[in-house]
Design a protein around this motif. Structure first.
Motif, PDB file in Angstrom:
ATOM      1  N   SER A  72       0.794  -1.262  -0.055  1.00 22.48           N
ATOM      2  CA  SER A  72      -0.075   0.169  -0.054  1.00 22.48           C
ATOM      3  C   SER A  72       0.777   1.371   0.073  1.00 22.48           C
ATOM      4  N   GLU A  75      -2.075   5.911   1.089  1.00 18.12           N
ATOM      5  CA  GLU A  75      -3.416   5.374   1.714  1.00 18.12           C
ATOM      6  C   GLU A  75      -4.280   4.585   0.676  1.00 18.12           C
ATOM      7  N   GLN A  76      -3.660   3.987  -0.225  1.00 15.49           N
ATOM      8  CA  GLN A  76      -4.338   3.390  -1.371  1.00 15.49           C
ATOM      9  C   GLN A  76      -3.754   1.687  -1.109  1.00 15.49           C
ATOM     10  N   SER A  79      -1.646  -0.590  -3.922  1.00 17.34           N
ATOM     11  CA  SER A  79      -1.350   0.157  -4.973  1.00 17.34           C
ATOM     12  C   SER A  79      -0.004   0.043  -5.643  1.00 17.34           C
TER      13      SER A  79
END
Length: 105
Positions: A72, A75-76, A79
């Motif tokens: 991550s 905050e994804q 990703s």
């Protein structure tokens, strides 16, 4: 992230599976997929250094890879994806790319 194929989500990726590198946001089919040394590295978006355009950090669309792990960033969840390149002169190299660049063949 802008994704043309709205059906795609990084959660569809399975560690250990084989995929290809393909940028869903590239209009040019000859565009290279950018790889970086660490998840979340902003160098993925800073392509100003011509010397950095050589080697394993720019791979052609369709390069076969194996997914090693997901991470991550910003905050994804999931990703970024760490992949091992499976062909060519960079075979065996493990680098990171945006998860949306890791696609089914």
């Amino acid at each position: 992230m802008c994704i043309r194929d709205r059906s795609y989500t990084p959660s569809n990726l399975v560690v250990g599976q084989k995929y290809v590198l393909r940028s869903p946001n590239a209009a040019d089919p000859s565009a290279k997929v950018r790889l970086v040394g660490a998840p979340g590295a902003l160098e993925a978006y800073d392509d100003t250094e011509k010397a950095d355009r050589e080697g394993c950090k720019h791979q052609p669309q369709g390069t076969p890879v194996t997914l090693k792990k997901l991470a991550s960033a910003f905050e994804q969840p999931n990703s970024f994806a760490q992949v091992t390149i499976e062909s060519g002169e960079c075979k065996g190299q493990s680098l990171w790319t945006l998860s949306i660049n890791v696609q089914q063949n």
